[in-house]
Design a protein around this motif. Structure first.
Motif, PDB file in Angstrom:
ATOM      1  N   HIS A  33       0.555  -1.001  -0.286  1.00 20.68           N
ATOM      2  CA  HIS A  33       0.045  -0.140  -0.185  1.00 20.68           C
ATOM      3  C   HIS A  33       1.141   1.260   0.031  1.00 20.68           C
ATOM      4  O   HIS A  33       2.023   1.289   0.734  1.00 20.68           O
ATOM      5  N   ASP A  34       0.771   2.238  -0.712  1.00 20.93           N
ATOM      6  CA  ASP A  34       0.947   3.287  -0.800  1.00 20.93           C
ATOM      7  C   ASP A  34       0.383   4.292  -1.119  1.00 20.93           C
ATOM      8  O   ASP A  34      -1.132   4.405  -0.677  1.00 20.93           O
ATOM      9  N   HIS A  35       0.344   6.067  -0.954  1.00 21.10           N
ATOM     10  CA  HIS A  35      -0.412   6.878  -1.416  1.00 21.10           C
ATOM     11  C   HIS A  35      -1.889   6.631  -2.614  1.00 21.10           C
ATOM     12  O   HIS A  35      -2.022   7.263  -2.047  1.00 21.10           O
ATOM     13  N   LYS A  36      -1.473   5.706  -3.198  1.00 21.49           N
ATOM     14  CA  LYS A  36      -2.027   5.708  -4.695  1.00 21.49           C
ATOM     15  C   LYS A  36      -2.777   4.823  -4.435  1.00 21.49           C
ATOM     16  O   LYS A  36      -4.168   4.360  -5.765  1.00 21.49           O
ATOM     17  N   ALA A  37      -2.625   3.403  -3.863  1.00 22.80           N
ATOM     18  CA  ALA A  37      -2.722   1.846  -4.833  1.00 22.80           C
ATOM     19  C   ALA A  37      -1.797   1.006  -3.847  1.00 22.80           C
ATOM     20  O   ALA A  37      -1.318   0.836  -3.282  1.00 22.80           O
ATOM     21  N   VAL A  38      -2.574  -0.265  -4.662  1.00 23.86           N
ATOM     22  CA  VAL A  38      -2.336  -0.798  -3.645  1.00 23.86           C
ATOM     23  C   VAL A  38      -1.790  -2.112  -5.261  1.00 23.86           C
ATOM     24  O   VAL A  38      -1.878  -2.522  -6.082  1.00 23.86           O
ATOM     25  N   GLY A  40      -8.654   6.722   4.039  1.00 22.83           N
ATOM     26  CA  GLY A  40      -9.566   6.046   4.227  1.00 22.83           C
ATOM     27  C   GLY A  40      -9.716   5.077   4.592  1.00 22.83           C
ATOM     28  O   GLY A  40     -10.701   3.916   4.913  1.00 22.83           O
ATOM     29  N   ALA A  41      -8.678   4.356   3.561  1.00 27.62           N
ATOM     30  CA  ALA A  41      -8.872   3.352   3.030  1.00 27.62           C
ATOM     31  C   ALA A  41      -8.613   1.913   4.184  1.00 27.62           C
ATOM     32  O   ALA A  41      -7.646   2.646   5.006  1.00 27.62           O
ATOM     33  N   GLU A  42      -8.568   1.084   4.533  1.00 24.35           N
ATOM     34  CA  GLU A  42      -9.209   0.470   5.746  1.00 24.35           C
ATOM     35  C   GLU A  42      -8.096  -1.198   5.092  1.00 24.35           C
ATOM     36  O   GLU A  42      -8.344  -1.667   4.493  1.00 24.35           O
ATOM     37  N   LEU A  43      -7.498  -1.561   5.852  1.00 24.66           N
ATOM     38  CA  LEU A  43      -6.565  -2.694   5.689  1.00 24.66           C
ATOM     39  C   LEU A  43      -7.736  -3.766   7.002  1.00 24.66           C
ATOM     40  O   LEU A  43      -6.882  -4.931   6.724  1.00 24.66           O
ATOM     41  N   GLY A  44      -7.905  -3.742   7.816  1.00 24.62           N
ATOM     42  CA  GLY A  44      -8.092  -4.237   8.589  1.00 24.62           C
ATOM     43  C   GLY A  44      -9.317  -3.884   9.658  1.00 24.62           C
ATOM     44  O   GLY A  44      -9.565  -2.393   9.473  1.00 24.62           O
ATOM     45  N   ARG A  79      -5.986   2.005   9.712  1.00 26.16           N
ATOM     46  CA  ARG A  79      -6.778   2.777   8.709  1.00 26.16           C
ATOM     47  C   ARG A  79      -5.398   4.277   7.738  1.00 26.16           C
ATOM     48  O   ARG A  79      -5.246   4.117   9.127  1.00 26.16           O
ATOM     49  N   LEU A  80      -5.870   4.443   6.342  1.00 27.30           N
ATOM     50  CA  LEU A  80      -4.970   4.645   6.235  1.00 27.30           C
ATOM     51  C   LEU A  80      -5.088   6.020   5.892  1.00 27.30           C
ATOM     52  O   LEU A  80      -6.707   6.779   5.839  1.00 27.30           O
ATOM     53  N   ILE A  81      -4.443   6.993   6.050  1.00 30.50           N
ATOM     54  CA  ILE A  81      -4.715   9.517   5.468  1.00 30.50           C
ATOM     55  C   ILE A  81      -3.703   9.291   5.094  1.00 30.50           C
ATOM     56  O   ILE A  81      -2.340   9.035   5.647  1.00 30.50           O
ATOM     57  N   ARG A  82      -3.934  10.185   4.560  1.00 33.51           N
ATOM     58  CA  ARG A  82      -2.704  11.144   4.133  1.00 33.51           C
ATOM     59  C   ARG A  82      -2.659  12.527   5.067  1.00 33.51           C
ATOM     60  O   ARG A  82      -3.530  12.729   5.351  1.00 33.51           O
ATOM     61  N   THR A  83      -0.871  12.021   4.816  1.00 38.27           N
ATOM     62  CA  THR A  83      -0.382  13.089   6.167  1.00 38.27           C
ATOM     63  C   THR A  83       0.960  13.736   5.270  1.00 38.27           C
ATOM     64  O   THR A  83       2.041  13.490   5.240  1.00 38.27           O
ATOM     65  N   PRO A  84       0.756  15.037   3.665  1.00 43.22           N
ATOM     66  CA  PRO A  84       1.949  14.812   3.503  1.00 43.22           C
ATOM     67  C   PRO A  84       2.828  16.221   4.067  1.00 43.22           C
ATOM     68  O   PRO A  84       2.312  16.875   4.831  1.00 43.22           O
ATOM     69  N   GLY A  85       3.818  16.217   3.903  1.00 43.12           N
ATOM     70  CA  GLY A  85       5.202  17.088   3.896  1.00 43.12           C
ATOM     71  C   GLY A  85       5.962  16.505   4.040  1.00 43.12           C
ATOM     72  O   GLY A  85       6.951  17.705   3.649  1.00 43.12           O
ATOM     73  N   HIS A  86       7.076  16.040   4.060  1.00 40.86           N
ATOM     74  CA  HIS A  86       8.234  15.588   4.528  1.00 40.86           C
ATOM     75  C   HIS A  86       8.298  14.945   2.918  1.00 40.86           C
ATOM     76  O   HIS A  86       9.891  15.561   2.493  1.00 40.86           O
ATOM     77  N   SER A  87       7.476  14.435   2.054  1.00 41.81           N
ATOM     78  CA  SER A  87       6.966  14.092   1.192  1.00 41.81           C
ATOM     79  C   SER A  87       5.729  14.126   0.728  1.00 41.81           C
ATOM     80  O   SER A  87       4.540  14.884   1.466  1.00 41.81           O
ATOM     81  N   ALA A  88       5.181  14.980  -0.969  1.00 36.31           N
ATOM     82  CA  ALA A  88       4.620  14.840  -1.225  1.00 36.31           C
ATOM     83  C   ALA A  88       2.958  14.097  -1.081  1.00 36.31           C
ATOM     84  O   ALA A  88       1.945  14.350  -0.784  1.00 36.31           O
ATOM     85  N   GLU A  89       3.927  12.660  -1.107  1.00 35.70           N
ATOM     86  CA  GLU A  89       3.052  11.239  -1.049  1.00 35.70           C
ATOM     87  C   GLU A  89       2.625  10.428   0.346  1.00 35.70           C
ATOM     88  O   GLU A  89       2.714   9.522   0.455  1.00 35.70           O
ATOM     89  N   ASP A  90       3.290  10.884   1.557  1.00 35.30           N
ATOM     90  CA  ASP A  90       3.265  10.735   3.058  1.00 35.30           C
ATOM     91  C   ASP A  90       1.882  10.540   3.244  1.00 35.30           C
ATOM     92  O   ASP A  90       0.941  11.150   3.306  1.00 35.30           O
ATOM     93  N   ILE A  91       1.697   8.869   3.893  1.00 34.26           N
ATOM     94  CA  ILE A  91       0.857   8.783   4.551  1.00 34.26           C
ATOM     95  C   ILE A  91       1.058   8.043   5.569  1.00 34.26           C
ATOM     96  O   ILE A  91       2.165   7.821   6.212  1.00 34.26           O
ATOM     97  N   THR A  92       0.126   7.378   6.823  1.00 33.63           N
ATOM     98  CA  THR A  92      -0.503   7.329   8.106  1.00 33.63           C
ATOM     99  C   THR A  92      -0.506   6.282   8.131  1.00 33.63           C
ATOM    100  O   THR A  92      -1.765   6.502   8.038  1.00 33.63           O
ATOM    101  N   LEU A  93      -0.400   5.177   8.857  1.00 35.61           N
ATOM    102  CA  LEU A  93      -0.933   3.795   9.391  1.00 35.61           C
ATOM    103  C   LEU A  93      -1.763   3.874  10.531  1.00 35.61           C
ATOM    104  O   LEU A  93      -0.565   4.373  12.548  1.00 35.61           O
TER     105      LEU A  93
END
Length: 193
Positions: free
Chosen positions: A86-91, A104-108, A112-126
């Motif tokens: 999983h990354d910011h745009k796909a599985v 908002g993608a749920e893995l279980g 869930r994943l949320i977008r958290t850009p800042g360090h890079s434009a593609e950052d996500i947080t679990l």
């Protein structure tokens, strides 16, 4: 709560260690076995050894979350050939690429994943709902418990601060990209976001 986590290896940066290594985490939620940021480590046994202590091998991992695409956080993704990545745009899995926004993608049930850009434009947080509260696996949104307050490689410091605040509003514990977990309370109200 059925969601649990373990840091398999605690990372470091040049200022805190001999080189650069990622903090690599394992999260389990029911049938899901997740690795977060299988990046650079001194040797792959730093990932596989602690995993084996849990009775798991690489093929038992169902999902890998990449917080962003810098090599220090992705170098060992190939160890987990059976997993969905999983990354910011796909599985991604085997030869399948399925577009989907991470937000908002749920893995279980508790993941869930949320977008958290800042360090890079593609950052996500679990975000993981655990018995000790919400644990946020943030990649390099924070490198270590001490920040750095001003990320020297961040392309957008305003977005970095906004994403940090979003995590602080949601999490009780933060697992950074290159250091040990720390309580979110440590940064709440800080002027150095």
């Amino acid at each position: 709560m059925t969601t649990e986590y373990r840091i398999l290896t605690t990372g470091y940066t040049l200022s805190t260690g001999p080189g650069v290594a990622a903090t690599v985490s394992y999260v389990t939620d029911g049938e899901r076995h997740v690795i977060v940021d299988p990046g650079m480590v001194a040797h792959r046994d730093r990932i596989l050894g602690p995993l084996a202590e849990l009775g798991l091998g690489p093929d038992d991992i169902t999902d890998v979350v990449l917080s962003h695409h810098h090599p220090d956080n992705t170098m060992n993704v190939g160890l987990f050939g059976e997993a969905r990545v999983h990354d910011h745009k796909a599985v991604y899995r085997a030869d399948q690429w399925t577009d989907r926004d991470a937000e908002g993608a749920e893995l279980g049930r508790g993941l869930r994943l949320i977008r958290t850009p800042g360090h890079s434009a593609e950052d996500i947080t679990l975000l993981a709902d655990t018995a000790e509260g919400v644990v946020a696996f943030v990649g390099d949104l924070w490198w270590r418990p001490d920040g750095p307050a001003e990320d020297p490689v961040a392309p957008d410091h305003v977005r970095l601060r906004e994403s940090r605040q979003r995590v602080l509003d949601a999490a009780d514990v933060i697992v950074p990209g290159h250091g040990p977990a720390f309580p979110a309370e440590q940064w709440r109200g800080s002027a150095d976001l």
